[in-house]
Design an enzyme around this catalytic site. Structure first.
Site, PDB file in Angstrom:
ATOM      1  NE  ARG A 155      17.175  13.177 -33.391  1.00 48.79           N
ATOM      2  CZ  ARG A 155      16.177  13.988 -33.721  1.00 48.79           C
ATOM      3  NH1 ARG A 155      14.985  13.498 -33.993  1.00 48.79           N
ATOM      4  NH2 ARG A 155      16.356  15.280 -33.797  1.00 48.79           N
ATOM      5  CB  ILE A 156      11.272  11.539 -29.021  1.00 50.91           C
ATOM      6  CG1 ILE A 156      11.357  12.493 -30.214  1.00 50.91           C
ATOM      7  CG2 ILE A 156      10.109  11.930 -28.099  1.00 50.91           C
ATOM      8  CD1 ILE A 156      10.194  12.420 -31.178  1.00 50.91           C
ATOM      9  CG  ASP A 175      15.036   1.041 -28.693  1.00 54.70           C
ATOM     10  OD1 ASP A 175      15.437   0.377 -29.673  1.00 54.70           O
ATOM     11  OD2 ASP A 175      14.701   2.228 -28.792  1.00 54.70           O
ATOM     12  N   PRO A 206       8.926   4.390 -34.084  1.00 59.01           N
ATOM     13  CG  PRO A 206      10.466   3.760 -35.715  1.00 59.01           C
ATOM     14  CD  PRO A 206      10.310   3.947 -34.241  1.00 59.01           C
ATOM     15  CG  ASN A 211       5.941  -0.873 -34.128  1.00 62.29           C
ATOM     16  OD1 ASN A 211       5.255  -0.573 -35.094  1.00 62.29           O
ATOM     17  ND2 ASN A 211       6.905  -0.092 -33.664  1.00 62.29           N
ATOM     18  CB  ALA A 233       4.981   7.171 -31.241  1.00 64.12           C
ATOM     19  NE  ARG A 234       3.954   8.922 -37.765  1.00 67.41           N
ATOM     20  CZ  ARG A 234       4.494  10.082 -37.385  1.00 67.41           C
ATOM     21  NH1 ARG A 234       4.182  10.617 -36.218  1.00 67.41           N
ATOM     22  NH2 ARG A 234       5.336  10.725 -38.184  1.00 67.41           N
ATOM     23  CG  ASP A 258       0.147  14.893 -30.427  1.00 68.29           C
ATOM     24  OD1 ASP A 258      -0.681  15.828 -30.416  1.00 68.29           O
ATOM     25  OD2 ASP A 258       1.172  14.900 -31.141  1.00 68.29           O
ATOM     26  CD  GLU A 263      -2.536  11.360 -37.049  1.00 71.26           C
ATOM     27  OE1 GLU A 263      -2.622  10.920 -35.888  1.00 71.26           O
ATOM     28  OE2 GLU A 263      -1.608  12.085 -37.431  1.00 71.26           O
ATOM     29  CG  HIS A 295       0.393  14.179 -35.567  1.00 76.50           C
ATOM     30  ND1 HIS A 295       0.457  13.106 -36.407  1.00 76.50           N
ATOM     31  CD2 HIS A 295       1.680  14.416 -35.205  1.00 76.50           C
ATOM     32  CE1 HIS A 295       1.720  12.724 -36.558  1.00 76.50           C
ATOM     33  NE2 HIS A 295       2.478  13.517 -35.828  1.00 76.50           N
TER      34      HIS A 295
HETATM   35  P1  NAI Z   1      14.371   7.666 -33.371  1.00 78.45           P
HETATM   36  O1  NAI Z   1      14.575   6.996 -34.668  1.00 78.45           O
HETATM   37  O2  NAI Z   1      15.454   8.526 -32.808  1.00 78.45           O
HETATM   38  O3  NAI Z   1      14.024   6.562 -32.265  1.00 78.45           O
HETATM   39  C1  NAI Z   1      13.144   5.514 -32.475  1.00 78.45           C
HETATM   40  C2  NAI Z   1      13.547   4.392 -31.538  1.00 78.45           C
HETATM   41  O4  NAI Z   1      12.557   3.369 -31.627  1.00 78.45           O
HETATM   42  C3  NAI Z   1      14.906   3.766 -31.874  1.00 78.45           C
HETATM   43  O5  NAI Z   1      15.696   3.692 -30.723  1.00 78.45           O
HETATM   44  C4  NAI Z   1      14.519   2.386 -32.414  1.00 78.45           C
HETATM   45  O6  NAI Z   1      15.498   1.398 -32.110  1.00 78.45           O
HETATM   46  C5  NAI Z   1      13.238   2.125 -31.644  1.00 78.45           C
HETATM   47  N1  NAI Z   1      12.372   1.138 -32.261  1.00 78.45           N
HETATM   48  C6  NAI Z   1      12.057   0.972 -33.570  1.00 78.45           C
HETATM   49  N2  NAI Z   1      11.182  -0.024 -33.725  1.00 78.45           N
HETATM   50  C7  NAI Z   1      10.931  -0.504 -32.477  1.00 78.45           C
HETATM   51  C8  NAI Z   1      10.120  -1.541 -31.974  1.00 78.45           C
HETATM   52  N3  NAI Z   1       9.372  -2.294 -32.790  1.00 78.45           N
HETATM   53  N4  NAI Z   1      10.111  -1.762 -30.642  1.00 78.45           N
HETATM   54  C9  NAI Z   1      10.880  -1.005 -29.818  1.00 78.45           C
HETATM   55  N5  NAI Z   1      11.659  -0.006 -30.227  1.00 78.45           N
HETATM   56  C10 NAI Z   1      11.699   0.235 -31.545  1.00 78.45           C
HETATM   57  O7  NAI Z   1      13.018   8.480 -33.530  1.00 78.45           O
HETATM   58  P2  NAI Z   1      12.515   9.720 -32.665  1.00 78.45           P
HETATM   59  O8  NAI Z   1      13.024  10.980 -33.264  1.00 78.45           O
HETATM   60  O9  NAI Z   1      12.766   9.463 -31.238  1.00 78.45           O
HETATM   61  O10 NAI Z   1      10.939   9.658 -32.961  1.00 78.45           O
HETATM   62  C11 NAI Z   1      10.156   8.571 -32.530  1.00 78.45           C
HETATM   63  C12 NAI Z   1       8.806   8.600 -33.222  1.00 78.45           C
HETATM   64  O11 NAI Z   1       8.046   9.687 -32.723  1.00 78.45           O
HETATM   65  C13 NAI Z   1       8.865   8.868 -34.752  1.00 78.45           C
HETATM   66  O12 NAI Z   1       9.126   7.695 -35.487  1.00 78.45           O
HETATM   67  C14 NAI Z   1       7.502   9.423 -35.041  1.00 78.45           C
HETATM   68  O13 NAI Z   1       6.634   8.369 -35.385  1.00 78.45           O
HETATM   69  C15 NAI Z   1       7.067  10.038 -33.705  1.00 78.45           C
HETATM   70  N6  NAI Z   1       6.980  11.496 -33.769  1.00 78.45           N
HETATM   71  C16 NAI Z   1       5.807  12.112 -33.418  1.00 78.45           C
HETATM   72  C17 NAI Z   1       5.686  13.485 -33.432  1.00 78.45           C
HETATM   73  C18 NAI Z   1       4.454  14.202 -32.977  1.00 78.45           C
HETATM   74  O14 NAI Z   1       4.315  15.389 -33.244  1.00 78.45           O
HETATM   75  N7  NAI Z   1       3.535  13.571 -32.278  1.00 78.45           N
HETATM   76  C19 NAI Z   1       6.794  14.316 -33.903  1.00 78.45           C
HETATM   77  C20 NAI Z   1       8.004  13.581 -34.171  1.00 78.45           C
HETATM   78  C21 NAI Z   1       8.079  12.228 -34.136  1.00 78.45           C
END
Ligand code: NAI
Length: 329
Positions: A155-156, A175, A206, A211, A233-234, A258, A263, A295
């Site tokens: 999504r992001i 991905d 994630p 990873n 991300a993380r 971020d 942290e 964050h």
């Molecule tokens: P999402 O679940 O919609 O997308 C994650 C994508 O990563 C998926 O397309 C998945 O196939 C892919 N993926 C998973 N493992 C992978 C790998 N080893 N190699 C390549 N691609 C891989 O999640 P969304 O909503 O896009 O969020 C992504 C991450 O952003 C979250 O898991 C979270 O850790 C982080 N996040 C950080 C925030 C912040 O405030 N800094 C706030 C919200 C999310």
């Protein structure tokens, strides 16, 4: 009336939404401004089946304490849930849910960090703060001329890609699962090709066992000289020590973080009088070409309302035994 235990409740922005949505959903709340710990869990969760937390680490020990207090469902007011020991949740029979909110806040913030890094905004702000209005050392680069690598096209990542497409830059994507809708704006490549060709790399996956430290000494050495790294991300996706070496050697031209390793216990607390045990963060903060924020890419008005509403709603669905779209395991 069913009661939910809410930890880390913030008075200044969340309280009014908790008040509104608990009334609308017919729930009562037992609230605590602090993260759950072995001293407060029994008190705050008394009479509750569900607990609502943010990104504080939920260890096996805490999970056991929740289970002993009768908790059966734990929801986190976040998208990521790597701070929760899911094995322990399973062991103690506690179901876990998250509260995904719209991706736009994090995507906007990511684009901002990319631009800040390219335009050396940290240095510009530091200079203007002391009335140093010189130009030397502040020349930036234009996004249009860059190749941006986006790792994680969920999504992001997808929202970032769509926003970046407006800048006219070349976009590479990676991905585990390719998505058709991304191909309109970006080309999927292998990680090896991304390391070789991307001027900017932004992370949107994630954190998983597979990873952790995706950005490490070896992968950094395969990247272009002067690469810009952005992590919303993380923290665990980047090996901090390797990043520090990369910045010192000039391999990494700039970084915007971020999120960082270790942290927990720092972010969202006022620790200005404390000696902290996170040397890597102290070193990274000190570099003129590294932008650090605590964050908060998610932190917008839309976020707060949505996570409070959805986390309470998911507790209600769980307690009613109904299908719960927010339950992750
Ligand atoms: P999402 O679940 O919609 O997308 C994650 C994508 O990563 C998926 O397309 C998945 O196939 C892919 N993926 C998973 N493992 C992978 C790998 N080893 N190699 C390549 N691609 C891989 O999640 P969304 O909503 O896009 O969020 C992504 C991450 O952003 C979250 O898991 C979270 O850790 C982080 N996040 C950080 C925030 C912040 O405030 N800094 C706030 C919200 C999310």
């Amino acid at each position: 009336m069913k009661k939910i235990a809410v930890f880390n409740l913030r008075d200044f922005d969340e309280a009014e939404w908790f008040d509104q949505y608990s009334r609308e959903l017919g729930l009562s709340l037992s609230t605590c401004p602090d993260a759950p710990d072995l001293d407060n869990i029994a008190r705050v969760t008394a009479g509750c089946e569900c607990v609502d937390i943010i990104t504080s680490r939920i260890t096996r020990e805490l999970m056991e304490a929740f289970a002993k207090s009768g908790i059966r469902y734990l929801t986190t007011r976040t998208i990521g849930y790597d701070h929760i020991d899911l094995d322990a949740a399973k062991e103690f029979g506690i179901h876990v849910g998250n509260a995904p909110y719209g991706p736009d806040g994090v995507a906007d913030y990511t684009v901002m960090l990319i631009l800040m890094s390219l335009r050396k905004m940290k240095r510009i702000l530091e200079r203007t703060a002391i009335q140093d209005y010189t130009l030397q050392g502040l020349q930036g680069r234009e996004l249009k001329c860059m190749t941006v690598g986006v790792i994680g096209t969920g999504r992001i990542g997808q929202t970032v890609i769509r926003s970046l497409s407006g800048f006219g830059c070349r976009i590479l994507a990676y991905d585990l699962y390719e998505k058709e809708e991304v191909k309109e704006y970006a080309s999927y490549v292998s990680l090896e090709q991304m390391w070789k060709e991307a001027d900017i790399i932004t992370l949107h996956t994630p954190l998983t066992a597979g990873n952790r430290h995706l950005i490490n000494k070896e992968t950094l050495s395969a990247m272009k000289d002067g690469v810009v790294l952005v992590n919303t991300a993380r923290g665990g996706l980047i090996d901090s020590e390797a990043l520090i070496s990369g910045i010192e050697s000039g391999k990494v031209g700039a970084a915007a973080l971020d999120v960082v390793e270790k942290e927990f216990g720092l972010y969202y607390y006022d620790r200005k009088s404390d000696v902290l045990d996170n040397r890597e963060l102290a070193v990274l903060r000190g570099f003129p070409n590294v932008t650090v924020s605590h964050h908060m890419a998610f932190y917008t008005d839309n976020y707060t309302r949505t996570v409070v509403r959805d986390s309470l709603h998911s507790c209600k669905l769980f307690m009613e035994g109904k299908e719960n779209p927010w339950e992750v395991c």
